[in-house]
Design an enzyme around this catalytic site. Structure first.
Site, PDB file in Angstrom:
ATOM      1  N   ASP A   1      -8.738  -0.810  -5.977  1.00 45.67           N
ATOM      2  CA  ASP A   1      -9.570   0.234  -4.993  1.00 45.67           C
ATOM      3  C   ASP A   1      -8.893   1.796  -5.522  1.00 45.67           C
ATOM      4  OD1 ASP A   1      -7.201  -0.380  -3.776  1.00 45.67           O
ATOM      5  OD2 ASP A   1      -8.235   0.092  -1.704  1.00 45.67           O
ATOM      6  N   GLU A   2      -9.342   2.261  -5.000  1.00 47.27           N
ATOM      7  CA  GLU A   2      -9.167   4.105  -5.106  1.00 47.27           C
ATOM      8  C   GLU A   2      -8.378   4.305  -5.679  1.00 47.27           C
ATOM      9  OE1 GLU A   2     -11.006   3.802  -0.342  1.00 47.27           O
ATOM     10  OE2 GLU A   2      -9.100   3.533  -0.850  1.00 47.27           O
TER      11      GLU A   2
ATOM     12  N   ASP B   1     -11.780  -2.928  11.946  1.00 41.61           N
ATOM     13  CA  ASP B   1     -11.664  -1.647  12.738  1.00 41.61           C
ATOM     14  C   ASP B   1     -12.246  -0.786  12.678  1.00 41.61           C
ATOM     15  OD1 ASP B   1     -12.156  -1.535   9.481  1.00 41.61           O
ATOM     16  OD2 ASP B   1     -10.219  -0.187   9.461  1.00 41.61           O
TER      17      ASP B   1
ATOM     18  N   ASP C   1       0.991  -0.651   0.062  1.00 44.30           N
ATOM     19  CA  ASP C   1       0.102   0.063   0.309  1.00 44.30           C
ATOM     20  C   ASP C   1       1.162   1.002  -0.043  1.00 44.30           C
ATOM     21  OD1 ASP C   1      -2.831   1.643   0.945  1.00 44.30           O
ATOM     22  OD2 ASP C   1      -3.365  -0.050   1.093  1.00 44.30           O
TER      23      ASP C   1
ATOM     24  N   TRP D   1     -16.817  -4.471  -1.632  1.00 41.49           N
ATOM     25  CA  TRP D   1     -16.498  -4.067  -0.068  1.00 41.49           C
ATOM     26  C   TRP D   1     -17.137  -2.815   0.480  1.00 41.49           C
ATOM     27  CZ3 TRP D   1     -14.191   0.584   0.970  1.00 41.49           C
ATOM     28  CH2 TRP D   1     -13.652   1.582  -0.435  1.00 41.49           C
TER      29      TRP D   1
ATOM     30  N   TYR E   1     -16.336  -4.675   9.035  1.00 44.90           N
ATOM     31  CA  TYR E   1     -15.067  -4.140   8.703  1.00 44.90           C
ATOM     32  C   TYR E   1     -14.254  -4.332   9.794  1.00 44.90           C
ATOM     33  CZ  TYR E   1     -13.392  -2.495   4.159  1.00 44.90           C
ATOM     34  OH  TYR E   1     -13.052  -2.417   2.958  1.00 44.90           O
TER      35      TYR E   1
ATOM     36  N   HIS F   1      -3.058   3.028  -4.728  1.00 43.73           N
ATOM     37  CA  HIS F   1      -1.605   2.686  -2.880  1.00 43.73           C
ATOM     38  C   HIS F   1      -1.131   2.328  -3.820  1.00 43.73           C
ATOM     39  CE1 HIS F   1      -6.189   3.725  -0.328  1.00 43.73           C
ATOM     40  NE2 HIS F   1      -6.626   3.001  -1.685  1.00 43.73           N
TER      41      HIS F   1
ATOM     42  N   THR G   1      -5.665  -1.478   9.245  1.00 44.84           N
ATOM     43  CA  THR G   1      -4.283  -1.273  10.393  1.00 44.84           C
ATOM     44  C   THR G   1      -4.190   0.336  10.697  1.00 44.84           C
ATOM     45  OG1 THR G   1      -2.879  -2.423   9.143  1.00 44.84           O
ATOM     46  CG2 THR G   1      -3.781  -3.555  10.065  1.00 44.84           C
ATOM     47  N   GLU G   2      -5.165   1.564  10.307  1.00 43.71           N
ATOM     48  CA  GLU G   2      -4.175   2.711  10.132  1.00 43.71           C
ATOM     49  C   GLU G   2      -4.162   2.915  11.881  1.00 43.71           C
ATOM     50  OE1 GLU G   2      -6.470   1.219   8.037  1.00 43.71           O
ATOM     51  OE2 GLU G   2      -6.517   3.154   5.999  1.00 43.71           O
TER      52      GLU G   2
HETATM   53  C1  ACM Z   1     -10.922  -0.595   0.738  1.00 44.45           C
HETATM   54  O1  ACM Z   1     -11.262  -0.007   2.217  1.00 44.45           O
HETATM   55  N1  ACM Z   1     -10.534   0.227   0.219  1.00 44.45           N
HETATM   56  C2  ACM Z   1     -11.202  -2.347   0.206  1.00 44.45           C
END
Ligand code: ACM
Length: 577
Positions: free
Chosen positions: A323-324, A434, A187, A407, A432, A258, A484-485
């Site tokens: 993603d993103e 977290d 990432d 997701w 999720y 990422h 895990t941020e």
């Molecule tokens: C994600 O939570 N960006 C897959």
């Protein structure tokens, strides 16, 4: 009377009355195909009980000092396969012995996991407690999972989980009959997998100088350098340990977004004509604008990465993230614009889909299946499919084997299934891990939605739009995702994951009565009440014996709080789509 305290709950448990004593004469007799389960059971129980469990005929079952001991028989049985599938099993304990018959090797293994639960919480320790006698309740269990994909995603990029922690996760997953460990290996904040031909990916990309403490709005920094990575031998050990527990490891190498840690290591992977300086490995959270340059050289570089990935990870599924992916750099990059034009794409945003389709084909040619976050299914949109105006993929062109990790809700799975793709449900609104598990002040660094144990228990992986249709077959199962941020060590990870992962395990293994998800009023409350009873009766004690730092039902211990570190709680989302 034996009152079942198993988690996840089997399809059926009948109490036969009485108990079977296990002692130094007890033998373990494994038939063809049951070797892995036998090795695991002997190792686990020898540690916890001190009983040697020799193979039958080698002192076991005959009684060293005269008299016969009980035999625990492990068998693969075709009739069980026909009735309960390869992961199903029957476990019969009588006063004379115990027998596990699995549909195939995995079924025998899950039956052995049930047998360990029946021995009581002390069977989860690594050395015998003094003065214990060991016995099993006489029961007949018939069992099989609802879903074939029962997973946990562990984000090793934001905070690194050292190798021994990953091995421990494998054991914890197996204890809950979960069978997929998805490792998020790369990432913006770190690259965690040694790639021999590109050493800077870990020499540079595996380390960051400092780390934002809390949500990105927090003013605090942890100024310790952070990092770590898995060598090839570490991964071989992890994959073999997982295989020994009938768990598949799914590696994730994220592209084309990422990717800041990779670009920090090899700046030419990035859009050098769209920025002044090469980035460093990111020390903050969010979605970085650093994305891969859409060049042939970058494709060749990542093919090299994936060649090593395929050598290390023998499983069918390889996750490419997807993603993103913000398109801002591509918009500013003359190279990217020219590339999009040459490819005949409808704007630079579609380069996202071009990357994904390339690796979809590349993996398929090598007999593997691409998995990607639900942005990979753009259904023909350009620039409208990603989060916050990020790029989308052009939906056309993914091969039939591609799998979608749904997701952002369930719509990704619904679209995937309707288009003939398999999907894995992992909606952020529900699983999720977290995200905070209570709305109290004491939750450590609270982020995301409140998702209680009860909420996770009530998650149904089959979207209502698909229930009862043939397309529901495309839902392979579900996984819980542990980002895990704000989860910086093992105890924090334990706290976020447990006890909710036990509820999740029951969702994907047991489901509502092993049926189609249809329940009458009050059924869910009744099942959850019984789950809480089993947790209190035995499962919290099993987790204690395993050394899992779960969230107690009454709230965090003082040492589990993190006062003064800012999180970002969300309000309740609108109806999930
Ligand atoms: C994600 O939570 N960006 C897959």
């Amino acid at each position: 009377m034996y009152e079942p305290d198993l988690v996840p709950l089997p399809r059926s448990v009948e109490d036969g009355g009485g108990r079977l004593a296990l002692d130094a004469r007890t033998a373990l007799d494994a038939g063809p195909g049951a070797g892995r389960a036998a090795h695991w059971l002997r190792t686990a129980l020898a540690a916890a009980t001190g009983l040697p469990l020799p193979p039958a005929g080698q002192g076991g079952g005959e009684g060293a000092g005269g008299g016969r001991g009980a035999v625990v028989r492990l068998r693969v049985d075709e009739t069980v396969a026909a009735e309960l599938g390869p992961e199903g099993y029957r476990l019969d304990v009588t006063g004379d012995g115990a027998e596990i018959r699995g549909g195939a090797a995995p079924g025998v293994f899950w039956g052995a996991q049930t047998l360990r639960q029946l021995l009581g919480p002390a069977a989860y320790r690594r050395a015998p407690l003094p003065g214990r006698a060991w016995s099993l309740p006489c029961v007949r269990v018939a069992d099989a999972p609802r879903f074939a994909w029962r997973g946990l995603m562990l984000d090793t990029a934001r905070h690194f989980t050292p190798k021994d922690g990953v091995l421990r996760w494998i054991e914890l997953l197996a204890a809950h009959k979960l069978n997929v460990l998805h490792l998020h290996l790369t990432d913006d904040q770190g690259w965690r997998l040694e790639i021999e031909r590109f050493p800077r990916l870990t020499e540079v990309g595996a380390w960051r100088g400092r780390t934002k403490l809390g949500h990105r709005a927090s003013p605090l920094w942890d100024v310790r350098p952070h990092g770590g990575f898995y060598t090839h031998d570490d991964i071989r050990e992890i994959v073999a340990h997982a295989a020994g527990h009938h768990i598949t490891v799914v590696p994730e190498i994220d592209l084309p977004g990422h990717s800041q840690a990779a670009v920090a290591a090899y700046p030419e992977l990035g859009n050098t004509d769209a920025r002044a300086d090469a980035p460093r490995v990111w020390d903050d959270w969010g979605v970085s604008p650093e994305v891969l340059a859409p060049t042939e050289d970058v494709l060749r570089f990542y093919e090299g990465v994936f060649e090593e990935v395929l050598e290390l990870f023998p499983g069918e599924f390889v996750h490419i993230g997807g993603d993103e992916c913000p398109a801002d750099q591509w918009r500013r990059s003359p190279t990217a614009r020219a590339r999009a034009e040459r490819l005949g794409l409808d704007g630079v945003e579609a380069l996202h889909g071009w990357f994904v389709r390339h690796f979809d084909r590349w993996l398929a040619e090598r007999g593997r299946r691409l998995v990607g976050w639900d942005e990979i299914l753009g259904a023909g949109t350009n620039g409208t499919n990603g989060t916050n105006g990020t790029a989308g993929t052009s939906g056309a062109g993914l091969g039939p084997g591609a799998v979608v990790s749904s997701w952002r809700g369930r719509s990704g799975a619904v679209a995937a299934a309707r288009a003939g793709h398999d999907a894995v449900m992992c909606p952020e609104q529900q699983v999720y891990l977290d995200h905070r598990q209570d709305d109290g002040e004491d939750e450590p660094v609270p982020i995301g939605y409140v998702r209680t144990l009860r909420d996770v228990y009530g998650f149904d992986p089959v979207p209502p739009e698909l229930a009862g249709t043939g397309a529901a077959e495309h839902v392979l199962g579900a996984q819980a995702n542990l980002w895990t941020e704000v989860v910086d060590d093992q105890r924090r990870a334990d706290y976020q994951a447990f006890p909710r992962l036990a509820a999740f395990a029951e969702v994907v293994w047991s489901g509502p009565g092993g049926g189609d998800g249809a329940e009458g009023p009050g059924d869910l409350e009744r099942r959850f009440g019984d789950f809480e009873r089993r947790m209190a009766a035995a499962h919290y004690a099993r987790l204690d014996a395993l050394g899992v730092a779960y969230r107690p039902p009454s709230g965090p211990h003082p040492w589990q709080r993190r006062p003064g570190i800012e999180g970002r709680p969300f309000e309740e989302p609108p109806e999930m789509s």
